[in-house]
Design a protein around this motif. Structure first.
Motif, PDB file in Angstrom:
ATOM      1  N   SER A   5     -18.038   4.118  -1.408  1.00 35.66           N
ATOM      2  CA  SER A   5     -18.841   3.366  -0.426  1.00 35.66           C
ATOM      3  C   SER A   5     -19.802   4.282   0.321  1.00 35.66           C
ATOM      4  CB  SER A   5     -17.920   2.648   0.565  1.00 35.66           C
ATOM      5  OG  SER A   5     -17.204   1.615  -0.078  1.00 35.66           O
ATOM      6  N   GLU A  22     -23.975  -4.276  -1.681  1.00 36.27           N
ATOM      7  CA  GLU A  22     -22.889  -4.735  -2.537  1.00 36.27           C
ATOM      8  C   GLU A  22     -23.248  -4.568  -4.009  1.00 36.27           C
ATOM      9  OE1 GLU A  22     -19.202  -5.847  -3.480  1.00 36.27           O
ATOM     10  OE2 GLU A  22     -19.940  -5.555  -1.447  1.00 36.27           O
ATOM     11  N   LEU A 108      -4.589  -2.785   2.345  1.00 33.82           N
ATOM     12  CA  LEU A 108      -5.888  -3.393   2.621  1.00 33.82           C
ATOM     13  C   LEU A 108      -5.683  -4.599   3.527  1.00 33.82           C
ATOM     14  CD1 LEU A 108      -7.167  -3.279  -1.054  1.00 33.82           C
ATOM     15  CD2 LEU A 108      -7.698  -1.642   0.738  1.00 33.82           C
ATOM     16  N   ASN A 109      -6.513  -4.741   4.524  1.00 29.71           N
ATOM     17  CA  ASN A 109      -6.298  -5.813   5.511  1.00 29.71           C
ATOM     18  C   ASN A 109      -7.309  -6.948   5.412  1.00 29.71           C
ATOM     19  OD1 ASN A 109      -4.008  -4.678   6.844  1.00 29.71           O
ATOM     20  ND2 ASN A 109      -5.369  -3.161   7.752  1.00 29.71           N
ATOM     21  N   HIS A 110      -7.949  -7.104   4.243  1.00 34.22           N
ATOM     22  CA  HIS A 110      -8.958  -8.162   4.172  1.00 34.22           C
ATOM     23  C   HIS A 110      -8.342  -9.562   4.171  1.00 34.22           C
ATOM     24  CE1 HIS A 110      -8.319  -7.384  -0.235  1.00 34.22           C
ATOM     25  NE2 HIS A 110      -8.363  -8.685  -0.278  1.00 34.22           N
ATOM     26  N   GLY A 111      -7.005  -9.664   4.037  1.00 40.50           N
ATOM     27  CA  GLY A 111      -6.366 -10.975   4.137  1.00 40.50           C
ATOM     28  C   GLY A 111      -6.234 -11.458   5.560  1.00 40.50           C
ATOM     29  N   ASN A 112      -6.340 -10.526   6.526  1.00 46.78           N
ATOM     30  CA  ASN A 112      -6.280 -10.872   7.947  1.00 46.78           C
ATOM     31  C   ASN A 112      -5.096 -11.765   8.304  1.00 46.78           C
ATOM     32  OD1 ASN A 112      -8.657  -9.426   8.678  1.00 46.78           O
ATOM     33  ND2 ASN A 112      -9.870 -11.089   7.791  1.00 46.78           N
ATOM     34  N   ASN A 150      -2.397  -6.538   0.432  1.00 47.02           N
ATOM     35  CA  ASN A 150      -3.792  -6.850   0.722  1.00 47.02           C
ATOM     36  C   ASN A 150      -3.970  -7.567   2.063  1.00 47.02           C
ATOM     37  OD1 ASN A 150      -6.011  -6.427  -1.640  1.00 47.02           O
ATOM     38  ND2 ASN A 150      -3.952  -6.568  -2.505  1.00 47.02           N
ATOM     39  N   LYS A 495      -6.568  -3.621  -4.919  1.00 49.05           N
ATOM     40  CA  LYS A 495      -7.536  -4.689  -4.682  1.00 49.05           C
ATOM     41  C   LYS A 495      -7.866  -5.452  -5.964  1.00 49.05           C
ATOM     42  CE  LYS A 495     -12.002  -5.687  -2.524  1.00 49.05           C
ATOM     43  NZ  LYS A 495     -12.464  -6.592  -3.590  1.00 49.05           N
ATOM     44  N   ASP A 499      -7.450  -9.437  -6.591  1.00 47.85           N
ATOM     45  CA  ASP A 499      -8.626 -10.262  -6.889  1.00 47.85           C
ATOM     46  C   ASP A 499      -8.488 -10.973  -8.235  1.00 47.85           C
ATOM     47  OD1 ASP A 499      -9.759  -9.472  -4.514  1.00 47.85           O
ATOM     48  OD2 ASP A 499     -11.063  -7.958  -5.407  1.00 47.85           O
TER      49      ASP A 499
END
Length: 562
Positions: A5, A22, A108-112, A150, A495, A499
């Motif tokens: 990134s 992206e 990974l915390n994109h699931g919140n 995740n 990830k 996905d």
């Protein structure tokens, strides 16, 4: 730290008028060979935009890029911008991060903390737990752990097949030929015998089919005799299922089967009526679905409900009870049409949340290239396979390490882990060839190979009496870099696996990490090292941590000795 990134951000500053960040991130590649850098950006898509040759664009970009100090070198080669990380600095940073984070590395915390329900395993009551149930069970179990990694809160659901016309047939068979004493001694075997006998006899006496339907109608109408037998069959089946789940280390938050939704189906029928979706077809009630699909059958001509009716009620109940934003159904390929119909009907009702429902199909378990449903005329019992795997592991331990402490526990970890890993290393859509001998090898792409690598790392740390240190790490050996790069890839593998609903991404990852570490171990002196001993042991510790966590995500235990 996400170095890919950082590279993408630097490129975006130069290309923001041509590509979004992206898209740049998606284009970045990881070269196979070390002399081509750690990351590479291809400039071929920009040729038309800049009206220049890709190698010219790459040269200009390489000169203008402003990269953090962690990047040691940038160069343009044949239309690519290649960047090289500072191996010593990055190695120290990655290893320190793994050791500090422990099992949290790669989280990974994109699931919140959103809720996701996963429907998996779901065997049929009064039938043996066969090898056919293994795939759903281990894939769903792994996906649940990967979803938690995740950042999702997971509700594990075992939607037991405890309702339907098969129970009318079974009750009819029991009334005709059943022996209570024999069933109490060996419930699943005797119930299967009755079920098979019913179908054999029905080929010559069609009245038995009507008798089975009558008993199921009585069951649905609440007949006490039918209910008592059904409840007994269910309780005995659960005892056997739970013993297998215990062997596999699989747990559930809900074991509410189809029967749980019996009093919730009338609401579904009324809802479909209110939405003017119900239609009559040859006396049955159906909902027309999307073009190319047959109608979804809601009620039979005799008024009895169906699998689809109960699944509609279950989907609504789960969303209202758990507030789930997503729901996965880990069920075989053969049910693809059913789930397409189910999701289509829920969408027609107007439920926006139905967009978060997903069928996660998988291929078959094969034996000698054929569907694995029978062996010598018998159902292939998963419990027997697991016990056989454990026995083979026990024999391996006796041959290779007879003085091993906790031999029995390790045999169970290796035996069950071998069966689970063999399934999960394959993409779920692929068929899986069953072979116990291949599963239990200590080399190659097997669970025991990864477990043995973890045990080797643990052994090194024990012999060295390794203690974590807060002193800065200084890595100078080139052999380290391949292992460190593999450690860096773990968050991305986690990830990808989420996905794509694909545990094989994690399985392939731990195999690659084990291979990289074993190559390092074969070329570098660790325990008797004169220099850099602490760094080498820290690297071993980092590998141990990530291998254990990767195996955990697959539902496989990581023995410290083998």
């Amino acid at each position: 730290m996400d170095y890919q990134s950082l590279f993408a951000e630097a490129l975006y500053k130069q290309l923001k008028d041509q590509l979004d960040q992206e898209k740049i991130l998606q284009l970045i590649e990881k070269p196979k060979y070390d002399d081509m850098g750690d990351y590479a950006f291809p400039c071929f898509e920009l040729a038309k935009v800049f009206r220049k040759a890709p190698n010219q664009i790459a040269g200009n970009l390489a000169q203008r890029l402003e990269l953090p100090s962690l990047f040691k070198k940038v160069e343009a080669v044949g239309g690519y911008v290649n960047v090289f990380l500072d191996q010593a600095e990055v190695s120290a940073s990655v290893v320190a991060e793994v050791i500090q984070s422990k099992a949290g590395y790669g989280m990974l915390n994109h699931g919140n903390r959103e809720v996701i329900t996963i429907d998996f395993s779901s065997p049929n009551i009064a039938k043996p737990f066969s090898m056919g149930h293994l795939r759903s069970t281990v894939i769903g179990h792994s996906l649940a752990r990967i979803a938690e990694k995740n950042g999702f809160d997971v509700v594990r659901i075992n939607h037991l097949g405890d309702w339907g016309t098969q129970f009318g047939k079974l009750i009819a068979a029991y009334k005709l030929w059943g022996n209570e004493e024999k069933i109490r001694e060996n419930p699943i075997k005797e119930l299967l015998t009755l079920y098979v006998k019913f179908h054999d006899e029905a080929e010559h006496d069609e009245s038995l089919i009507d008798e089975g339907r009558l008993w199921f109608k009585r069951l649905e109408d609440g007949d006490q005799k039918a209910r008592d037998l059904w409840k007994w069959f269910r309780e005995e089946s659960l005892k056997e299922f739970n013993s297998i789940y215990e062997l596999l280390g699989v747990t559930f938050d809900s074991t509410q089967g189809e029967a749980f939704y019996n009093d919730k189906m009338e609401r579904v029928v009324k809802l479909l009526e209110e939405k003017q979706l119900l239609e009559e077809s040859d006396g049955a009630l159906v909902v027309e679905t999307a073009e190319g699909m047959p109608p979804c059958l809601i009620k039979k001509k005799d008024g009895t409900t169906l699998y689809a009716t109960r699944d509609l009620a279950a989907a609504i109940y789960r969303h209202e009870t758990y507030g789930s934003s997503r729901s996965l159904y880990v069920v075989g390929n053969e049910q693809t049409l059913h789930f397409k119909q189910l999701f289509d009907v829920l969408g027609k009702v107007g439920y926006e949340w139905s967009r978060g429902l997903k069928h996660v199909p998988f291929g078959m378990m094969l034996k000698d290239g054929k569907k694995m449903s029978t062996r010598k005329g018998k159902v292939v019992l998963l419990e027997e396979v697991l016990k056989e795997a454990v026995e083979l592991a026990r024999q391996n331990i006796a041959d290779k390490n007879p003085s091993l402490a906790e031999k029995e526990r390790v045999a169970y970890q290796v035996g069950t882990g071998a069966v689970m890993f063999h399934d999960l290393k394959n993409h779920r859509l692929n068929d899986v060839e069953f072979s116990l001998d291949a599963m239990l090898k200590f080399e190659g792409e097997t669970g025991p190979y990864v477990q043995y690598t973890h045990a080797r790392a643990s052994s090194i740390l024990r012999k060295a009496d390794y203690q974590e240190s807060t002193e800065p790490l200084v890595f100078e050996n080139d052999q380290v870099w391949r292992v460190v790069k593999s450690l860096m890839d773990f968050p991305e593998a986690v990830k990808r696996s989420f996905d794509g609903n694909d545990p094989s991404q994690v399985a392939k990852y731990v195999l690659d990490l084990a291979k990289s570490f074993n190559q390092y171990y074969g070329n570098v002196r660790i325990l008797d090292a004169a220099e850099g001993r602490q760094e080498k042991l820290a690297l071993v510790h980092a590998v141990q941590v990530v291998l254990k966590e990767g195996l955990y995500l697959l539902g496989v235990e990581a023995p410290e000795e083998m």
